[in-house]
Design an enzyme around this catalytic site. Structure first.
Site, short mmCIF file in Angstrom:
data_model
loop_
_atom_site.label_atom_id
_atom_site.label_comp_id
_atom_site.label_asym_id
_atom_site.label_seq_id
_atom_site.Cartn_x
_atom_site.Cartn_y
_atom_site.Cartn_z
N ARG A 102 44.55 72.37 29.49
CA ARG A 102 44.13 72.14 28.10
C ARG A 102 42.94 71.20 28.00
O ARG A 102 42.02 71.43 27.20
CB ARG A 102 45.32 71.63 27.28
CG ARG A 102 45.03 71.41 25.79
CD ARG A 102 44.24 72.53 25.15
NE ARG A 102 44.81 73.85 25.37
CZ ARG A 102 44.17 74.98 25.12
NH1 ARG A 102 42.92 74.96 24.71
NH2 ARG A 102 44.75 76.15 25.35
N LYS A 169 18.22 50.84 10.17
CA LYS A 169 18.23 51.90 9.16
C LYS A 169 18.21 51.28 7.77
O LYS A 169 18.12 50.06 7.62
CB LYS A 169 19.44 52.79 9.38
CG LYS A 169 19.49 53.40 10.80
CD LYS A 169 20.48 54.52 10.92
CE LYS A 169 19.96 55.79 10.25
NZ LYS A 169 20.88 56.94 10.48
#
Length: 285
Positions: A102, A169
């Site tokens: 998995r 930012k």
């Protein structure tokens, strides 16, 4: 950017934590019906079209679960694949194969999707001189694999995390009292703490581009949500004073036009946050 040693450590942490999460105190489905001595083989089957990624990571997973497992590779990372292709065979303990299954599939399906989308963007801007960058918009605790997939697809990695590059930012600039103040404070901080980190500053207008250039000492200016004409104007103003990066409104329809504006880089969060997993399966043979 982070060192190769740091990157490998991130990969090891992903594997150990994912196996802990998935296996717990044992794969009781396999333990209940498959003898510990049973040996088997399985193939990684492609059920989709795109760029395969995660082959080398899968080998790391198999080795972590059981160093005695052997992988026979037929298709390498970064290769175009189609429905029906077999990427590798894995041989060894049947219990071990099932324990690793998995994590291998989940990782390779997502990595292949990211590599495929990255390659598509790279092809769309071919010949322009611009390069594709990823972002920090990644799946928590799986960033190293996702950024690895971007590289496999032909893109480049932006900063890895908050610690290996300065990126000022809009919120940083607003909280700091403006662009000039945030850049000045950042320079003082780096000097005080003896850190050699590149500085990227986001601009939302031509006026902010000019303010960033006046402050100086910036490695790259991020042109956030600029239209094409404003991007061209910004690139002309910036010249060779620093590098340029376009971000925002980047998609299959706009990316080449932004590249043709003359920017050095184009960053896209969609490379990692908006992909559909490639369909793969691990089948016993």
């Amino acid at each position: 950017m982070i060192t190769e040693e740091q990157f490998q450590n991130e990969l090891n942490l992903i594997i150990s934590n994912a196996i802990r999460e998935d296996v717990g105190d044992g794969d009781h489905s396999s333990l209940a019906c498959i003898p510990a001595s049973a040996q088997g083989s399985a193939k990684l089957l492609v059920k989709d079209n795109g760029i395969i990624a995660g082959v080398e990571f899968a080998k790391m997973v198999f080795n972590y679960v059981d160093p005695n497992m052997k992988v026979e590779t037929f298709i390498q990372d970064g290769t175009d694949v189609k429905h029906g292709d077999v990427v590798f065979h894995v041989h060894g303990s049947s219990q071990s194969i099932l324990k690793a299954e998995r994590l291998v599939l989940n990782s390779m399906q997502r990595m292949s999707a990211i590599a495929t989308k990255t390659k598509e963007y790279v092809r769309l801007i071919e010949g322009t001189g611009a390069k594709i960058l990823d972002t920090r918009k990644t799946t928590p605790n799986f960033r190293a694999c996702e950024k690895w997939a971007v590289k496999i697809g032909g893109g480049e990695n932006h900063r890895f995390a908050l610690y290996d590059m300065i990126m000022l930012k809009d919120n940083h600039n607003d909280f700091a009292g403006g662009i000039t103040a945030s850049i000045a404070k950042t320079k003082d901080y780096l000097k005080e703490h003896n850190k050699d980190l590149k500085i990227i500053v986001e601009a939302r207008s031509i006026a902010e581009v000019e303010e960033i250039l006046a402050a100086g000492g910036v490695f790259r200016i991020l042109l956030d949500n600029f239209d094409f004409e404003t991007t061209k104007k910004a690139v002309e103003i910036i010249g060779d004073k620093c590098l340029t990066e376009s971000s925002g409104n980047i998609n299959e329809k706009t990316i080449r036009e932004y590249a043709l504006c003359g920017v050095d880089y184009i960053s896209s969060g969609a490379l990692t946050h908006s992909v559909h997993n490639m369909d793969l399966s691990l089948k016993a043979i």
